[in-house]
Design an enzyme around this catalytic site. Structure first.
Site, PDB file in Angstrom:
ATOM      1  N   ARG A  60       0.825  -1.216   0.000  1.00 51.03           N
ATOM      2  CA  ARG A  60       0.000   0.000   0.000  1.00 51.03           C
ATOM      3  C   ARG A  60       0.856   1.262   0.000  1.00 51.03           C
ATOM      4  NH1 ARG A  60      -3.710   2.610   4.354  1.00 51.03           N
ATOM      5  NH2 ARG A  60      -5.272   3.670   3.086  1.00 51.03           N
ATOM      6  N   HIS A  64       0.487   4.447  -2.517  1.00 48.08           N
ATOM      7  CA  HIS A  64       0.283   5.817  -2.035  1.00 48.08           C
ATOM      8  C   HIS A  64       1.458   6.731  -2.364  1.00 48.08           C
ATOM      9  CE1 HIS A  64      -3.243   5.191   0.991  1.00 48.08           C
ATOM     10  NE2 HIS A  64      -3.407   4.489  -0.118  1.00 48.08           N
ATOM     11  N   ASP A  65       2.628   6.154  -2.594  1.00 56.68           N
ATOM     12  CA  ASP A  65       3.745   6.967  -3.079  1.00 56.68           C
ATOM     13  C   ASP A  65       3.528   7.329  -4.550  1.00 56.68           C
ATOM     14  OD1 ASP A  65       6.194   8.298  -3.164  1.00 56.68           O
ATOM     15  OD2 ASP A  65       7.309   6.482  -3.698  1.00 56.68           O
ATOM     16  N   VAL A  68       0.949  10.079  -5.856  1.00 56.89           N
ATOM     17  CA  VAL A  68       1.130  11.478  -5.467  1.00 56.89           C
ATOM     18  C   VAL A  68       2.398  12.018  -6.128  1.00 56.89           C
ATOM     19  CG1 VAL A  68       1.308  13.081  -3.534  1.00 56.89           C
ATOM     20  CG2 VAL A  68      -0.052  10.985  -3.304  1.00 56.89           C
ATOM     21  N   GLY A  70       3.996  10.909  -8.593  1.00 59.48           N
ATOM     22  CA  GLY A  70       4.903   9.871  -9.058  1.00 59.48           C
ATOM     23  C   GLY A  70       5.593   9.098  -7.945  1.00 59.48           C
ATOM     24  N   SER A  74       8.178  10.430  -1.896  1.00 57.95           N
ATOM     25  CA  SER A  74       7.680  11.615  -1.170  1.00 57.95           C
ATOM     26  C   SER A  74       6.871  11.218   0.067  1.00 57.95           C
ATOM     27  CB  SER A  74       6.837  12.496  -2.090  1.00 57.95           C
ATOM     28  OG  SER A  74       5.765  11.761  -2.645  1.00 57.95           O
ATOM     29  N   ASN A  92      -3.679   8.778   4.564  1.00 59.90           N
ATOM     30  CA  ASN A  92      -2.534   8.144   5.222  1.00 59.90           C
ATOM     31  C   ASN A  92      -2.579   8.195   6.743  1.00 59.90           C
ATOM     32  OD1 ASN A  92      -1.357   7.564   2.729  1.00 59.90           O
ATOM     33  ND2 ASN A  92      -0.363   9.570   2.630  1.00 59.90           N
ATOM     34  N   HIS A 191      -6.143  -5.750  -2.509  1.00 63.69           N
ATOM     35  CA  HIS A 191      -6.977  -5.897  -1.317  1.00 63.69           C
ATOM     36  C   HIS A 191      -7.215  -7.356  -0.958  1.00 63.69           C
ATOM     37  CE1 HIS A 191      -8.712  -1.513  -1.476  1.00 63.69           C
ATOM     38  NE2 HIS A 191      -7.421  -1.563  -1.248  1.00 63.69           N
ATOM     39  N   ASP A 246      -3.727 -13.922  -3.385  1.00 66.38           N
ATOM     40  CA  ASP A 246      -4.473 -14.834  -4.262  1.00 66.38           C
ATOM     41  C   ASP A 246      -5.647 -14.071  -4.877  1.00 66.38           C
ATOM     42  OD1 ASP A 246      -6.452 -14.652  -2.243  1.00 66.38           O
ATOM     43  OD2 ASP A 246      -5.649 -16.384  -1.188  1.00 66.38           O
TER      44      ASP A 246
HETATM   45  C1  HEM Z   1      -9.018   1.377  -6.184  1.00 63.27           C
HETATM   46  C2  HEM Z   1      -8.912   2.345  -5.306  1.00 63.27           C
HETATM   47  C3  HEM Z   1      -8.505   2.080  -3.889  1.00 63.27           C
HETATM   48  C4  HEM Z   1      -9.155   2.509  -2.787  1.00 63.27           C
HETATM   49  C5  HEM Z   1     -10.417   3.363  -2.751  1.00 63.27           C
HETATM   50  C6  HEM Z   1      -8.452   1.994  -1.646  1.00 63.27           C
HETATM   51  C7  HEM Z   1      -8.804   2.221  -0.341  1.00 63.27           C
HETATM   52  C8  HEM Z   1      -8.245   1.593   0.750  1.00 63.27           C
HETATM   53  C9  HEM Z   1      -8.683   1.761   2.104  1.00 63.27           C
HETATM   54  C10 HEM Z   1      -9.791   2.692   2.570  1.00 63.27           C
HETATM   55  C11 HEM Z   1      -7.944   0.932   2.881  1.00 63.27           C
HETATM   56  C12 HEM Z   1      -8.062   0.750   4.392  1.00 63.27           C
HETATM   57  C13 HEM Z   1      -7.322   1.886   5.096  1.00 63.27           C
HETATM   58  C14 HEM Z   1      -7.720   1.994   6.550  1.00 63.27           C
HETATM   59  O1  HEM Z   1      -8.863   1.698   6.863  1.00 63.27           O
HETATM   60  O2  HEM Z   1      -6.871   2.400   7.353  1.00 63.27           O
HETATM   61  C15 HEM Z   1      -7.022   0.255   2.016  1.00 63.27           C
HETATM   62  C16 HEM Z   1      -6.105  -0.672   2.432  1.00 63.27           C
HETATM   63  C17 HEM Z   1      -5.202  -1.282   1.592  1.00 63.27           C
HETATM   64  N1  HEM Z   1      -5.008  -1.022   0.264  1.00 63.27           N
HETATM   65 FE1  HEM Z   1      -6.208   0.076  -0.903  1.00 63.27          FE
HETATM   66  N2  HEM Z   1      -7.396   1.254  -2.077  1.00 63.27           N
HETATM   67  C18 HEM Z   1      -7.380   1.284  -3.434  1.00 63.27           C
HETATM   68  C19 HEM Z   1      -6.426   0.710  -4.261  1.00 63.27           C
HETATM   69  C20 HEM Z   1      -5.337  -0.010  -3.807  1.00 63.27           C
HETATM   70  C21 HEM Z   1      -4.242  -0.413  -4.637  1.00 63.27           C
HETATM   71  C22 HEM Z   1      -4.062  -0.067  -6.098  1.00 63.27           C
HETATM   72  C23 HEM Z   1      -3.392  -1.129  -3.843  1.00 63.27           C
HETATM   73  C24 HEM Z   1      -2.094  -1.790  -4.204  1.00 63.27           C
HETATM   74  C25 HEM Z   1      -1.868  -2.396  -5.341  1.00 63.27           C
HETATM   75  C26 HEM Z   1      -3.985  -1.159  -2.522  1.00 63.27           C
HETATM   76  C27 HEM Z   1      -3.464  -1.831  -1.459  1.00 63.27           C
HETATM   77  C28 HEM Z   1      -4.012  -1.813  -0.190  1.00 63.27           C
HETATM   78  C29 HEM Z   1      -3.551  -2.676   0.890  1.00 63.27           C
HETATM   79  C30 HEM Z   1      -2.496  -3.759   0.776  1.00 63.27           C
HETATM   80  C31 HEM Z   1      -4.283  -2.331   2.023  1.00 63.27           C
HETATM   81  C32 HEM Z   1      -4.139  -2.899   3.440  1.00 63.27           C
HETATM   82  C33 HEM Z   1      -3.101  -2.102   4.196  1.00 63.27           C
HETATM   83  C34 HEM Z   1      -2.796  -2.627   5.580  1.00 63.27           C
HETATM   84  O3  HEM Z   1      -3.195  -3.734   5.936  1.00 63.27           O
HETATM   85  O4  HEM Z   1      -2.124  -1.894   6.340  1.00 63.27           O
HETATM   86  N3  HEM Z   1      -5.139  -0.443  -2.531  1.00 63.27           N
HETATM   87  N4  HEM Z   1      -7.219   0.672   0.725  1.00 63.27           N
END
Ligand code: HEM
Ligand SMILES: *[C@@H]1O[C@H](CO)[C@@H](O)[C@H](O)[C@H]1NC(C)=O
Ligand SMILES: *[C@@H]1O[C@H](CO)[C@@H](O)[C@H](O)[C@H]1NC(C)=O
Length: 318
Positions: A60, A64-65, A68, A70, A74, A92, A191, A246
């Site tokens: 993640r 997030h890097d 923003v 590129g 940052s 963040n 996710h 998976d």
């Molecule tokens: C499609 C748009 C996306 C949205 C709206 C989104 C939103 C979120 C949100 C709201 C969370 C939970 C944060 C929290 O509750 O603290 C999350 C977690 C996460 N996101 Fe996304 N995300 C998106 C795309 C992505 C992408 C592209 C990736 C990586 C390829 C990604 C990887 C992750 C991971 C691995 C977590 C879990 C982080 C942890 O366990 O600490 N997400 N995301």
């Protein structure tokens, strides 16, 4: 002959190093730091063996890097009394984790080759290694990014999509980064790992109708209805195997078990449905498209040549 081809090679390396239009390449550190990749891999491996949740965090952070301005490290800069970074931006704050792990990885790399490997590249490789070590696909990461000397909280607020977005907003958000709907759906498969906080799922599990009722009920047990209570309780984004990479995330969507509003938007009667079905039944296809999209995301606006710097400590500019 030999010396002229050596010259050509040297000239090529110099060109790659100094041209500000340089392309990223998987072999960027082949001569300057051959230990870089194995060092990162072993540092990620030891972090994940301590705590499997770290893999999700690193993946993640890379997202997030990159979103923003590129993939330029940052996100990793700390706030100071005179500098506002991205760590406290809306997406963040109390949410992005794993910065200490990035520090450990970067220290190991600095030990092997001081001042050579950027934080941006270190994070890109660490994200790939996390996916691999948790059972996902492997690929060559393109390298040669340099680190930003600036950050933008405003851009972090505005460029990282929130979980309240609907399908069109998600598509637009990724299109703004040069990524397609297919990239967006494949990358959302990230996710399959990690957790979300109650505050980000409350509306969905109490108020939405495109959700499996028993799934909603189970999630409610760890996320009270009242705003302000249990806001930071976490729930796995993918219930069955939250630390394995998976395609179960997509199977869940088909069963109306997406945890975030934005997750379920990918399978809600719209243009992404057919791709979600394909990924849910074909993990090779998901892996292939995920890899292609990760490479594309890693190509967003890198700093190369003499732009930026090679940060020693990822938390502060040199
Ligand atoms: C499609 C748009 C996306 C949205 C709206 C989104 C939103 C979120 C949100 C709201 C969370 C939970 C944060 C929290 O509750 O603290 C999350 C977690 C996460 N996101 Fe996304 N995300 C998106 C795309 C992505 C992408 C592209 C990736 C990586 C390829 C990604 C990887 C992750 C991971 C691995 C977590 C879990 C982080 C942890 O366990 O600490 N997400 N995301
Ligand atoms: C970013 O969002 C946070 C949280 O909503 C807010 O406190 C901050 O002022 C915003 N920063 C900018 C520069 O817009
Ligand atoms: C559910 O929707 C109602 C009506 O829009 C709103 O007042 C309430 O705050 C929502 N509940 C949650 C838990 O989000």
């Amino acid at each position: 002959m030999a010396s002229s081809s050596l010259f050509v090679r040297l000239a090529f390396v110099l060109l790659l190093t100094w041209s500000s239009y340089a392309q990223l390449t998987p072999h960027y550190y082949a001569y300057s730091c051959p230990k870089a990749l194995p060092t990162i891999r072993s540092a990620v491996k030891s972090a994940i063996s301590n705590d499997k949740r770290v893999g999700a965090q690193l993946l993640r952070l890379f997202f997030h890097d990159c979103f923003v301005n590129g993939c330029d490290g940052s996100l990793l800069l700390d706030d100071t009394s005179t500098f506002i970074g991205e760590k406290n931006a809306q997406p963040n704050r109390n949410s992005a984790r794993g910065f200490n792990i990035v520090d450990n990885i970067k220290s190991a790399v600095e030990k092997a080759c001081p001042g050579v490997v950027s934080c941006a590249d270190t994070l890109a490789v660490a994200a790939r290694d996390s996916v691999v070590l948790l059972g996902g696909p492997d690929w060559q990461v393109k390298l040669g990014r340099r680190d930003a000397r600036t950050a933008s909280q405003a851009a972090a607020n505005n460029s990282i999509p929130p979980p309240t977005f609907n399908l069109n907003q998600l598509i637009n958000s990724f299109a703004n980064q040069g990524l397609s709907q297919k990239d967006m759906v494949a990358l959302s498969g990230g996710h399959t790992l990690g957790v979300a906080r109650c505050i980000n799922i409350r509306d969905r599990i109490y108020n939405e109708t495109n959700i499996d009722p028993s799934f909603a009920k189970t999630r409610q047990s760890n996320c009270p209805r009242t705003a302000g209570s249990g806001d930071n309780n976490v729930n796995p984004l993918e219930l069955q195997t939250p630390t394995a990479f998976d395609n179960k995330y997509f199977k869940n969507l088909i069963n109306k078990k997406g945890l975030l509003h934005s997750d379920q938007q990918l399978f809600n009667g719209g243009s992404a449905d057919s791709l979600v079905r394909s990924y849910s039944s074909n993990s090779d296809l998901f892996n292939k498209d995920f890899v292609a999209a990760m490479i594309k995301m890693g190509d967003i606006k890198p700093l190369t040549g003499s732009n930026g710097e090679i940060r020693k400590n990822c938390r502060k500019i040199n």
